[in-house]
Design an enzyme around this catalytic site. Structure first.
Site, PDB file in Angstrom:
ATOM      1  N   ARG A   1      -7.662 -20.708  -1.280  1.00 21.94           N
ATOM      2  CA  ARG A   1      -6.780 -20.354  -0.424  1.00 21.94           C
ATOM      3  C   ARG A   1      -5.612 -21.473  -0.441  1.00 21.94           C
ATOM      4  O   ARG A   1      -5.525 -22.590  -0.385  1.00 21.94           O
ATOM      5  CB  ARG A   1      -7.377 -20.420   1.212  1.00 21.94           C
ATOM      6  CG  ARG A   1      -6.088 -20.227   2.319  1.00 21.94           C
ATOM      7  CD  ARG A   1      -6.964 -20.320   3.454  1.00 21.94           C
ATOM      8  NE  ARG A   1      -6.115 -19.475   4.532  1.00 21.94           N
ATOM      9  CZ  ARG A   1      -5.037 -20.406   5.120  1.00 21.94           C
ATOM     10  NH1 ARG A   1      -4.899 -21.670   4.723  1.00 21.94           N
ATOM     11  NH2 ARG A   1      -4.391 -19.778   5.970  1.00 21.94           N
TER      12      ARG A   1
ATOM     13  N   GLU B   1      12.377   1.931  14.289  1.00 24.26           N
ATOM     14  CA  GLU B   1      11.557   3.196  13.742  1.00 24.26           C
ATOM     15  C   GLU B   1      10.077   3.010  14.545  1.00 24.26           C
ATOM     16  O   GLU B   1       9.907   2.154  15.492  1.00 24.26           O
ATOM     17  CB  GLU B   1      11.251   2.892  12.541  1.00 24.26           C
ATOM     18  CG  GLU B   1      10.513   1.680  11.885  1.00 24.26           C
ATOM     19  CD  GLU B   1      10.049   1.437  10.465  1.00 24.26           C
ATOM     20  OE1 GLU B   1       9.971   2.457   9.681  1.00 24.26           O
ATOM     21  OE2 GLU B   1       9.676   0.309  10.198  1.00 24.26           O
TER      22      GLU B   1
ATOM     23  N   HIS C   1      -0.918 -21.278   0.147  1.00 29.29           N
ATOM     24  CA  HIS C   1      -0.220 -20.057   0.425  1.00 29.29           C
ATOM     25  C   HIS C   1       1.078 -19.920  -0.747  1.00 29.29           C
ATOM     26  O   HIS C   1       0.980 -18.598  -0.814  1.00 29.29           O
ATOM     27  CB  HIS C   1       0.786 -20.650   1.577  1.00 29.29           C
ATOM     28  CG  HIS C   1       0.255 -20.769   2.802  1.00 29.29           C
ATOM     29  ND1 HIS C   1      -0.885 -21.498   3.352  1.00 29.29           N
ATOM     30  CD2 HIS C   1       0.628 -20.154   4.105  1.00 29.29           C
ATOM     31  CE1 HIS C   1      -1.116 -21.393   4.429  1.00 29.29           C
ATOM     32  NE2 HIS C   1      -0.191 -20.514   5.013  1.00 29.29           N
TER      33      HIS C   1
ATOM     34  N   TYR D   1       1.067  -1.318  -0.030  1.00 24.35           N
ATOM     35  CA  TYR D   1      -0.077   0.029  -0.109  1.00 24.35           C
ATOM     36  C   TYR D   1       0.828   1.425  -0.104  1.00 24.35           C
ATOM     37  O   TYR D   1       2.046   1.321   0.122  1.00 24.35           O
ATOM     38  CB  TYR D   1      -0.841   0.014   1.101  1.00 24.35           C
ATOM     39  CG  TYR D   1      -0.363   0.210   2.493  1.00 24.35           C
ATOM     40  CD1 TYR D   1       0.518  -0.479   3.078  1.00 24.35           C
ATOM     41  CD2 TYR D   1      -0.427   1.598   3.227  1.00 24.35           C
ATOM     42  CE1 TYR D   1       1.394  -0.389   4.267  1.00 24.35           C
ATOM     43  CE2 TYR D   1       0.125   1.717   4.370  1.00 24.35           C
ATOM     44  CZ  TYR D   1       0.712   0.892   4.994  1.00 24.35           C
ATOM     45  OH  TYR D   1       1.522   1.335   6.087  1.00 24.35           O
TER      46      TYR D   1
HETATM   47  N1  PLP Z   1       7.689   3.693   8.973  1.00 24.27           N
HETATM   48  C1  PLP Z   1       6.592   2.889   9.065  1.00 24.27           C
HETATM   49  C2  PLP Z   1       6.313   1.528   9.670  1.00 24.27           C
HETATM   50  C3  PLP Z   1       5.242   3.391   8.430  1.00 24.27           C
HETATM   51  O1  PLP Z   1       4.220   2.629   8.809  1.00 24.27           O
HETATM   52  C4  PLP Z   1       5.636   4.826   8.035  1.00 24.27           C
HETATM   53  C5  PLP Z   1       4.403   5.421   7.389  1.00 24.27           C
HETATM   54  O2  PLP Z   1       3.154   4.856   7.329  1.00 24.27           O
HETATM   55  C6  PLP Z   1       6.556   5.348   7.907  1.00 24.27           C
HETATM   56  C7  PLP Z   1       7.768   4.825   8.487  1.00 24.27           C
HETATM   57  C8  PLP Z   1       6.757   6.662   7.440  1.00 24.27           C
HETATM   58  O3  PLP Z   1       6.647   6.834   5.883  1.00 24.27           O
HETATM   59  P1  PLP Z   1       6.038   8.040   5.141  1.00 24.27           P
HETATM   60  O4  PLP Z   1       6.833   8.906   5.462  1.00 24.27           O
HETATM   61  O5  PLP Z   1       6.374   7.470   3.753  1.00 24.27           O
HETATM   62  O6  PLP Z   1       4.689   8.094   5.341  1.00 24.27           O
END
Ligand code: PLP
Length: 285
Positions: free
Chosen positions: A100, A180, A102, A33
């Site tokens: 279904r 992150e 995998h 997405y």
């Molecule tokens: N890291 C994760 C796991 C994310 O889901 C997102 C954004 O949804 C980001 C970083 C930041 O990405 P962006 O700056 O492209 O929105």
């Protein structure tokens, strides 16, 4: 005005938009997405989002549902039909419908969905409000670089943050290094004044906002390092912030209930938010 969504070739009322129960996105989270912000009617950093989408599809060998040009037209049409001036557009591509199993199906009939949502317009003062975050063990898989809809680890951590009254959770690896946030990239300004965000690898999503912040930082002669940093370093930092399409640059005031620096919005975070706002405005021409 009712919301309109796009589902596999049709523009439909949002409340009636649905996919098949054997869509592989539904059964296996086998899809990717993108979320693009819309500022004064313009999709922001659209090209960069499309580059990342291309990579995500290639990494997972998911076929394009339509060509890039058609995709761009559909996205703009969803924005138009929903009369979005400020907000976000969400697009999702899955490997489509199959009995279904995998292993991948033989067909290449990817499913494609686009939705759009209105949000308040970008406002520096509103965006420049600090938030509190918690940290949580990194429990996700080893391909966090792909923007897949497989987000259970992120959901669990976000819920943990919500229950703690916090805005975001930062994942911490076993060795104490931060990867992150659940929906954002992590940044700090160290005790020595070094602006740091983690370098790109399989452990983080290469955020489009992250890239734009690095671009505006360069343009404004602000030095930064791309390297892993520890929770310890974050807790003794002068400033911290997160970056994402929907949060822009968002100052972090407390990590695990401990103030970052003086516990107020830091000057560099505010400056970068302002430059990021200019970066968005520059795309309106
Ligand atoms: N890291 C994760 C796991 C994310 O889901 C997102 C954004 O949804 C980001 C970083 C930041 O990405 P962006 O700056 O492209 O929105």
């Amino acid at each position: 005005m009712s919301r309109i969504s796009y589902v596999n070739g049709h523009y439909v009322p949002h409340h009636a938009a649905s996919v098949h129960i054997e869509d592989r996105g539904y059964q296996f989270s086998d899809g990717v997405y993108e979320v693009v912000s819309i500022h004064m009617g313009k999709p922001i950093d659209m090209d960069s989002h499309m580059v990342r989408l291309t990579r995500s599809l290639e990494e997972l060998e998911i076929a394009w549902p339509v060509c890039l040009r058609a995709m761009d037209m559909i996205i703009r049409e969803v924005i138009r039909r929903n009369r979005i001036r400020d907000g976000i557009v969400y697009m999702q591509i899955t490997r489509g419908v199959a009995t279904r199993n995998h292993a991948f199906p033989d067909h290449h009939n990817s499913a494609f969905v686009v939705t759009a949502k209105r949000l308040p317009p970008f406002d520096f003062d509103a965006a420049n409000k600090g938030v509190n975050i918690i940290t949580t063990p990194e429990i996700r898989w080893q391909r966090c670089d792909i923007k897949t809809i497989s987000l259970l680890g992120n959901c669990l951590a976000k819920e943990k943050a919500r229950r703690a009254g916090c805005y975001e959770a930062w994942f911490v690896e076993d060795d104490g290094m931060i990867t992150e946030g659940t929906t954002s990239n992590s940044w700090i300004v160290t005790a020595n004044g070094e602006l740091v965000t983690r370098d790109v690898s399989n452990t983080i999503l290469n955020g489009i906002t992250r890239l734009s912040i690095m671009k505006v930082a360069k343009e404004n002669n602000i030095e930064f390092s791309q390297r892993a940093f520890s929770l310890e370093e974050a807790k003794s930092a002068k400033e911290a912030f997160i970056s994402s399409t929907t949060s822009f640059v968002k100052p972090v005031l407390n990590i695990d209930d401990k103030p970052v620096g003086d516990g107020k919005v830091g000057p560099l975070s505010a400056k970068l938010l302002s430059y990021y706002g200019d970066h968005m405005k520059a795309q309106l021409a």
